[in-house]
Enzyme design. Structure first.
Site, PDB file in Angstrom:
ATOM      1  N   CYS A 146       0.872  -1.301   0.175  1.00  0.00           N
ATOM      2  CA  CYS A 146      -0.101  -0.183   0.008  1.00  0.00           C
ATOM      3  C   CYS A 146       0.895   1.198   0.154  1.00  0.00           C
ATOM      4  CB  CYS A 146      -1.031  -0.001   1.267  1.00  0.00           C
ATOM      5  SG  CYS A 146      -2.245   0.929   1.203  1.00  0.00           S
ATOM      6  N   HIS A 161      -3.388  -5.717   1.015  1.00  0.00           N
ATOM      7  CA  HIS A 161      -2.785  -5.848   2.474  1.00  0.00           C
ATOM      8  C   HIS A 161      -2.825  -7.356   2.759  1.00  0.00           C
ATOM      9  CE1 HIS A 161      -2.526  -1.720   3.890  1.00  0.00           C
ATOM     10  NE2 HIS A 161      -3.447  -1.550   2.953  1.00  0.00           N
ATOM     11  N   GLU A 200      -1.269  -8.822   5.069  1.00  0.00           N
ATOM     12  CA  GLU A 200      -1.221  -9.021   6.366  1.00  0.00           C
ATOM     13  C   GLU A 200      -2.678  -8.997   7.257  1.00  0.00           C
ATOM     14  OE1 GLU A 200      -0.540  -6.181   4.718  1.00  0.00           O
ATOM     15  OE2 GLU A 200      -0.961  -4.327   6.212  1.00  0.00           O
TER      16      GLU A 200
END
Lengths: 229, 731
Positions: A86, A203, A205
């Site tokens: 990002c 993302h 994560e």
């Protein structure tokens, strides 16, 4: 594996990536302040998401000039894998480690939602735990994720297999309906020419824990640990 | 010196009687202009609660779970394991109407500062937004700006915006409501308060520089709107979320040590209000030197510096000798750090500028001697009851459902919450769109369930019942996710307190809320009152928005509303009376707003809620949803749409007309599902517990049907439900 997460003023996904790395690594990544001159010895450097310097001037533009970035660029040149997620992707582009530009989303709004991604290249340290053509669900959360590059660059990226992920629907089709931000060729993530630097808007994560609604992001971190340990 | 004319006094929002009190407080001398400004903001409705204070003390604010009730920057509750939840909701209505992006953004920024000034890391934001009717010329622009402003600030801060509500009504055409709530997590033994202490301790200013923005914001929030409201644009503050992110990290870093005696954010009335609150609460005096204040503009007057509402600023009192340690942290985060004063034993706020004393006022007068008004009030006349027989049935029941799920208040708000980062921080275990949002307590298996609720049309018809219902619905929404409701924050949005019927609405809502909070052990620990929400004499619907927080002890037992598996059995919990007065059906389909709102039986709320929660914790059910707007039929449709699976809904055996059974808004009800083998046990247990429960159908297929008929495809409902808002905003 030793991993370093660079923390800029305004980074806000630094803790999220720290948690995801910790779970896959079984130990703590190093958190490195942007003002430091040098990244400690690392097998992986991560530039996290967020709003470094408030996204003022241009997303990632000021962070790309942070003291630490000179060493990140140098280490990337020596082949140390670098992952930018990002805002981290925006910083990689602003610092010249990846080509192209990330423009304002085509819909002109910040957009936070799960999207489908097709894994295009599994021959990297980042994507080794995915299957080629696998469709995964990973969230996006950005205002400036509309990938743009000139025709020559785009041709080179495609020709050299440097598109790592493409936005797609549940069937894997990378059509306009599945493109959340107007990115050319539905590009969600790209690699440098050596395949050792990955920048991606989604993302991974954020979906690496079943309580958060999915674990499609986890193979990236498990794969990095296996490849770099 | 400026002469104190009646015009000048009136421009400061002060009555002649209030001015006389100021003169008295100053020992018989007239205030200078700076002092007049300070008194005017401290005694404004916004800062002093002068019209609401007598009523607010009726609220229920205590309980074993409460660490800090109303009166501090935010309320605090205990969730065990040395963890405390710090939360509050606040309005930013007037600024958001004038300048929607910055008004909403700074509302979010302000409420987050209230939370982190107490030592808590913000972990979730919510909001309650109310706009005018969709076809009003300003509505689209306001929705767009407010949503972008909220996202712009919260996203940059990296705090997930996880829930809230968005409603439309003509009464908000000229006065929208933007209520922002922030929930933070602190260590219970490391909480910071505003009360200054000691004499000779340094008073420190940190954060952004002071500019001329927002001067008299608190006074603007304490007056009605008129045609010239646009001229008040300069009183709207401008937010810098990046500066606030740095301020958050720097404050939390300093708070990990023990250098701070007291800390307070500079919100409404800026440096003035923070100084007065800190000094007064600590029983000390403050001497401030304005020359030391970091300034953004040249030649600012003392009046401007004291009243500026520039954002992202904090005031602290440090232990003596700890300045360098604190300065190093703030310099690391590239923030201003200035010693601007010292604590004294005078009990006065003494302000100097360019070597001269420019204000010298007794703190007690500024804080405690603000006038308190017992405004005249008249109770809202009780509404006439409306029987189901007096409410026509629709020709097309299923078509009516399709209309209701696509009504502006009921349609999916995905277009809004997708503009908010609702996942950052990696703990959002139930995303927006459900009964309550659930955020995991970082690093644990516990979850916080959070919801914001109120039904303004009920409050208008019967403020007491409306106040009760707002608390009860919040309680139900938290319960439906498996949360034990712990405490609430309230944002009381009303018209002018100078009108007896408005004060009657306020008094009634407080009465209803207090009863509900007491019975449900769901106290109010923080909040805000926003009066003067009217334009050209037209007040808004009375809107006491309630933000609740509950604890899910083990998130493995968190519940969602989505229907899950083919063959599951639907069970309706709660009594059915087919109450259609003030219902959504009445308003949306028949265009009427008559009758009494549904009665709220608080004992039933407690009993039924406890029963559903126990089923969730024991793992006996696999979906739960609160019944509210639109009744049983809309609830079933929402569960079907969320799960993307159909159901056959069964009505009860009593002789209610079908439209009353389906659209009635009787309270204390939940729709739950269980695997077919487990349903009987649940009905037996309910009977034993005295909880009304009945079978209400089965899950399966792609259509929603009623008693085997009236089929409508779930996909078509979803299309209508999802499309209204994006289509409207594109229009």
């Amino acid at each position: 594996m030793k991993a370093s997460v660079i923390v800029f003023p305004g980074s806000n996904c630094d803790r999220d990536i720290q948690v995801a790395l910790r779970h896959s690594m079984g130990e703590e990544p190093q958190m490195v302040w942007h003002g430091d001159a040098e990244v400690p010895r690392s097998d992986l450097i991560v530039l996290p998401g967020g709003f470094s310097y408030g996204d003022y001037l241009r997303s990632g533009a000021i962070a790309a000039n942070s003291p630490i970035m000179r060493d990140v660029v140098a280490k990337a040149g020596q082949g140390v894998p670098v992952l930018g997620i990002c805002n981290g992707f925006q910083v990689l582009i602003e610092s010249g480690l990846l080509p192209g530009a990330l423009l304002r989303n085509a819909g002109m709004h910040f957009l936070c939602r799960d999207v489908g991604l097709r894994v295009e290249n599994t021959g990297t340290v980042f994507t080794g735990h995915y299957e080629k053509g696998q469709i995964v669900t990973i969230p996006i959360a950005h205002h400036d994720g509309n990938y743009f590059a000139d025709d020559a660059t785009l041709e080179r990226l495609e020709g050299e297999g440097r598109v790592a992920f493409r936005y797609c629907d549940s069937e894997g089709a990378a059509g306009e309906d599945a493109n959340p931000n107007g990115s050319l060729n539905n590009i969600a993530g790209i690699l440098n020419d050596g395949g050792s630097v990955l920048g991606m808007m989604p993302h991974p994560e954020r979906l690496a824990d079943p309580f958060l609604g999915g674990t499609d992001g986890k193979p990236m971190f498990d794969g990095l640990v296996e490849a770099l340990s | 010196m400026t002469e104190m004319t009646p015009e000048l006094i009136a421009e400061h929002g002060l009555t002649p009687e209030e001015y006389d009190r100021i003169v008295e407080a100053l020992g018989g001398r007239a205030p200078n202009l700076t002092e007049l400004g300070v008194f005017s903001v401290m005694w404004s409705e916004h800062c002093s609660y002068k019209s609401s204070r007598v009523w607010l003390k009726e609220l229920h604010t205590t309980g074993a779970q409460v660490i800090q009730g109303p009166g501090e920057n935010a309320g605090i509750i205990d969730i065990g394991d040395n963890q405390a939840v710090v939360f509050k909701m606040e309005s930013h209505n007037h600024p958001s109407f004038i300048e929607p992006y910055q008004g909403a953004a700074t509302g979010v920024g302000g409420i987050m500062r209230d939370v982190f000034t107490m030592g808590a890391r913000p972990i979730a934001n919510l909001n309650a937004l109310r706009f005018g009717e969709p076809d009003h010329e300003k509505t689209r622009h306001l929705v767009s700006g407010v949503v972008e402003g909220i996202g712009g600030y919260g996203n940059c801060m990296g705090v997930p915006t996880v829930g809230g509500e968005v409603n439309f009504d003509a009464s908000y055409n000229g006065n929208i409501l933007v209520n922002a709530m922030c929930v933070g997590l602190a260590e219970a033994d490391n909480i910071f308060y505003a009360a200054a202490g000691g004499v000779g301790n340094p008073v420190i200013y940190v954060g952004s520089r002071t500019g001329r923005d927002g001067i008299h914001g608190a006074t603007m929030a304490s007056a009605e709107f008129d045609d010239d409201s646009d001229e008040k644009r300069p009183t709207v503050q401008v937010g810098d979320p990046f500066a606030e992110k740095l301020l958050l990290e720097a404050c939390l870093e300093l708070m990990a040590g023990d250098a701070i005696i007291a800390i307070q954010d500079m919100g409404a009335a800026g440096l003035t209000s923070s100084s007065v609150e800190m000094a007064d609460k600590g029983g000390v005096g403050f001497a401030l030197d304005l020359d030391k204040v970091p300034q953004r503009e040249a030649n600012m007057t003392p009046y401007e510096m004291l009243l500026s509402e520039s954002q992202e600023r904090m005031l602290m009192v440090l232990k003596p000798g700890r300045e360098d340690e604190a300065r190093a942290i703030f310099e690391k985060w590239e923030l201003n750090f200035a010693v601007v004063g010292v604590t004294t034993d005078t009990g006065r706020l003494v302000v100097s500028h360019q070597g001269e004393i420019v204000a010298d006022m007794p703190l007690h007068a500024l804080a405690h001697d603000a006038p308190i008004y017992e405004r005249p009030w008249v109770p809202t006349p009780p509404p006439a009851a409306l029987g189901a027989a007096d409410v026509p049935a629709p020709d097309d029941i299923a078509g009516t459902l399709a209309q209701l799920v696509a009504a502006p208040d009921m349609a999916s708000k995905r277009w809004v919450w997708e503009q908010y980062d609702h996942m950052v921080m990696g703990d959002t275990v139930q995303r927006p769109g459900g009964d309550a949002a659930v955020v995991r307590v970082h690093g644990t298996g516990k979850g916080l369930a959070m919801s914001v609720d109120v039904t303004p049309r009920y409050c208008k018809a019967d403020p007491v019942m409306g106040g009760r219902q707002a608390i009860a619905e919040c309680y139900r929404n938290i319960t439906a996710t498996g949360g034990q409701p712990l405490a609430t924050t309230d944002c009381m949005n009303f018209g002018s307190p100078e009108r007896p019927e408005i004060m009657g609405q306020f008094a009634g809502a407080v009465e209803g809320m207090a009863e509900a909070c007491r019975v449900l052990d769901f106290p109010i620990v923080s909040g805000n009152v926003s009066f003067y929400n009217e334009t050209k004499g037209e007040p808004i619907l009375p809107t006491p928005a309630i933000g609740g927080v509950g604890l899910i002890p083990d998130i493995r037992h968190m519940m969602t509303a989505a229907l899950k598996d083919e063959g599951d059995v639907l069970i309706l919990i709660g009594e059915e009376h087919g109450h259609l007065g003030q219902s959504l059906y009445l308003r949306e389909i028949l265009g009427r707003a008559d009758g009494a709102p549904p009665p709220v039986d608080l004992a039933a709320e407690k009993l039924n809620g406890g029963f559903v929660r126990a089923l969730i914790w024991e793992g006996k059910i696999n979906a739960a949803h609160d019944l509210s707007d639109g009744g049983l039929y809309v609830a079933a449709a929402e569960m079907a749409m969320a799960g993307n699976i159909g159901a056959d809904l069964k009505t009860g055996e009593d002789d209610l007309p079908l439209h009353a059974a389906l659209f009635g808004e009787d309270q204390a009800r939940y729709l739950i599902t269980a695997p077919s083998g487990g349903a009987l046990d649940i009905l037996v247990a309910a009977k034993k517990a005295g909880v009304p429960a009945r079978l209400a159908g089965t899950v399966g297929g792609g259509e929603l049907t009623v008693n085997g008929g009236l089929p409508i495809s779930v996909q078509s409902l979803r299309n209508k439900h999802e499309h209204w808002l994006p289509d409207y905003m594109a229009g």
